[in-house]
Scaffold this motif. Structure first.
Motif, mmCIF file in Angstrom:
data_model
loop_
_atom_site.group_PDB
_atom_site.id
_atom_site.type_symbol
_atom_site.label_atom_id
_atom_site.label_comp_id
_atom_site.label_asym_id
_atom_site.label_seq_id
_atom_site.Cartn_x
_atom_site.Cartn_y
_atom_site.Cartn_z
ATOM 1 N N LEU A 165 0.833 -1.202 0.000
ATOM 2 C CA LEU A 165 0.000 0.000 0.000
ATOM 3 C C LEU A 165 0.869 1.255 0.000
ATOM 4 C CD1 LEU A 165 -2.699 1.495 0.294
ATOM 5 C CD2 LEU A 165 -2.525 1.136 2.780
ATOM 6 N N THR A 166 1.881 1.266 0.843
ATOM 7 C CA THR A 166 2.792 2.413 0.912
ATOM 8 C C THR A 166 3.492 2.649 -0.413
ATOM 9 O OG1 THR A 166 3.182 1.941 3.263
ATOM 10 C CG2 THR A 166 4.771 3.360 2.147
ATOM 11 N N SER A 167 3.922 1.545 -1.048
ATOM 12 C CA SER A 167 4.622 1.657 -2.332
ATOM 13 C C SER A 167 3.716 2.229 -3.420
ATOM 14 C CB SER A 167 5.138 0.277 -2.746
ATOM 15 O OG SER A 167 5.722 0.318 -4.020
ATOM 16 N N LEU A 168 2.480 1.745 -3.483
ATOM 17 C CA LEU A 168 1.547 2.215 -4.510
ATOM 18 C C LEU A 168 1.163 3.675 -4.283
ATOM 19 C CD1 LEU A 168 -0.755 -0.925 -4.909
ATOM 20 C CD2 LEU A 168 0.940 -0.071 -6.534
ATOM 21 N N LEU A 169 0.927 4.020 -3.020
ATOM 22 C CA LEU A 169 0.540 5.397 -2.718
ATOM 23 C C LEU A 169 1.679 6.379 -2.995
ATOM 24 C CD1 LEU A 169 -1.520 4.978 0.591
ATOM 25 C CD2 LEU A 169 -2.388 5.628 -1.672
ATOM 26 N N SER A 170 2.886 5.988 -2.633
ATOM 27 C CA SER A 170 4.029 6.887 -2.825
ATOM 28 C C SER A 170 4.343 7.099 -4.303
ATOM 29 C CB SER A 170 5.262 6.330 -2.110
ATOM 30 O OG SER A 170 5.624 5.073 -2.659
ATOM 31 N N SER A 171 3.961 6.122 -5.123
ATOM 32 C CA SER A 171 4.254 6.256 -6.559
ATOM 33 C C SER A 171 3.174 7.024 -7.315
ATOM 34 C CB SER A 171 4.412 4.869 -7.193
ATOM 35 O OG SER A 171 3.181 4.148 -7.148
ATOM 36 N N LEU A 172 2.040 7.262 -6.661
ATOM 37 C CA LEU A 172 0.935 7.914 -7.367
ATOM 38 C C LEU A 172 1.290 9.339 -7.796
ATOM 39 C CD1 LEU A 172 -2.420 6.854 -5.649
ATOM 40 C CD2 LEU A 172 -1.589 6.336 -7.948
#
Length: 444
Positions: A331-338
């Motif tokens: 979740l952190t990875s996907l959110l940070s890449s948005l």
């Protein structure tokens, strides 16, 4: 299919962060599957610490106390079983074999077990695995000892070494029998059970070192020697004839090595048919000549495990926490890449992608990462099981069942996939609103 292809290319474009996230999920899946498999097999192995034994008979006490003292060498038996009762019960109809056990002595804090040769032939552990020798052989003379694997490894004993037995259990010994040292003639292979921490000597040697029946053994041996001299055999020592007659006089050797002790701690029984088990157990528990207790080890082991069920709950909780941490990492990875992908999403919107397309794309990416993580994690799980099976068996007594995933384990993987999908909805929803906020909505 177009969105799956697009999601795959998007992940490849960000392969460093995607691989790191995938690897995190794979490790968590491996840990979850490993902990669950070990948890289940530990329970099974614990129940099979002693396997193939139908009844354990001892003085009347609690079921678990008898099990702990006779199998796990924990605690002390309050009373013993008379030799007369042992002989009477072992001769009952349906009894296939009987193994006498005498405890109460020790060596450097490790238990010493007096028994007969049937112990090495009929004792089973795990899934009815027999005892086998790493070096040497079973005892054939009165003052010979067979060591468990951990005894030999910890104390550095080898074949031919001499061992002095002390009276008293554990680290509390009251008297060392220095005048009767035992020669190491065998070392057992690791089993991961209390057998590894046990020294095995002939039952008759228990009385011999205590002196209560030492003089009875000498005349018995002398009579045996006189009898054998009639057949032109030369015996310079009471036990020399064993070397020449290990195969022709096994029964005679067994009698000499068992003797006639006043009492023993407990004994194990095996039957020709399971039908005899309940009948003989009832007869033993109602035995009038002596207060005895017969327990079924499998049933009692399950009762003991239920008392330790807190361990299972802790392991299960630990597994769940590990998976949650990995999903939060995704979740952190996907959110940070948005934020970095807003330009990419704007380009997709400019070529006709609708907000729900963006939503689905991010959701598919999270599913792909979770699915690939489950596949890689399962592969790592089987690799770990194959590499660690022997170690767990020899050091922890856990017999791993390396088989296809059970229905429960498949349900766990499905739950991880669902959890990954739910977690992926959060960045997907945020991407959906990003696409609206960027002012590129297409009017229909």
């Amino acid at each position: 299919m177009l969105l799956i292809k697009l999601a795959t290319k998007s992940l490849l474009n960000r392969k460093a962060s995607a691989l790191l996230t995938l690897f995190t999920i794979a490790i968590s899946v491996m840990l979850l599957m490993s902990i669950e498999r070990i948890r289940v097999d530990a329970k099974s192995s614990f129940s099979n610490t002693i396997s193939g034994t139908d009844l354990i008979v001892g003085a009347r006490t609690g079921d678990i106390q008898l099990l702990l003292s006779s199998v796990f060498r924990i605690g002390h038996a309050n009373n013993g079983v008379s030799w007369k009762s042992y002989q009477y019960i072992s001769e009952q109809r349906g009894v296939k074999w009987a193994i006498p056990m005498s405890l109460g002595d020790s060596h450097k804090g490790l238990a010493v077990l007096g028994t007969n040769k049937d112990y090495f032939e009929h004792y089973r552990f795990a899934k009815k695995q027999p005892l086998s020798f790493l070096q040497g052989h079973e005892f054939n003379h009165l003052f010979e000892v067979v060591l468990g694997a951990e005894v030999a490894n910890t104390l550095g004993y080898q074949l031919g070494d001499e061992v002095v037995i002390a009276h008293g259990m554990g680290n509390t010994s009251f008297h060392n029998h220095d005048d009767n040292p035992f020669k190491v003639v065998g070392i057992l292979k690791p089993t991961g059970t209390p057998v590894d921490k046990t020294l095995h000597i002939p039952l008759a040697a228990i009385d011999a070192i205590h002196g209560s029946h030492a003089h009875q053994h000498e005349p018995a041996q002398a009579d045996a020697n006189d009898h054998d001299q009639d057949h032109d055999h030369d015996h310079d020592h009471d036990h020399d004839h064993d070397h020449d007659h290990d195969h022709d006089h096994d029964q005679h050797d067994d009698v000499d090595l068992v003797g006639t002790p006043k009492q023993i701690t407990a004994f194990l029984l095996g039957f020709d048919s399971p039908l005899y088990t309940l009948q003989v157990r009832r007869n033993i528990n109602q035995y009038k000549d002596e207060a005895l207790l017969a327990i079924m080890p499998g049933v009692t082991l399950r009762e003991l495990w239920e008392m330790l069920s807190i361990v299972e709950k802790i392991l299960l909780l630990f597994s769940i926490v590990v998976v949650l941490i990995s999903l939060l990492g995704m979740l952190t990875s996907l959110l940070s890449s948005l934020n970095q992908r807003r330009r990419e999403l704007a380009i997709l919107r400019s070529v006709g992608a609708r907000p729900w397309h963006i939503f689905t794309l991010i959701s598919v990416e999270s599913l792909l990462i979770t699915g690939l993580g489950c596949i890689v994690g399962t592969a790592l799980f089987y690799t770990l099981m194959l590499l660690g099976a022997d170690y767990l068996q020899s050091h922890a007594g856990i017999s791993l069942n390396i088989a296809l995933l059970s229905s429960y384990e498949l349900m766990l993987l499905a739950a991880i996939m669902v959890a990954g999908f739910i977690v992926g909805l959060i960045p997907a929803t945020r991407a959906y609103f990003y696409s609206l906020a960027d002012g590129m909505s297409i009017k229909i």
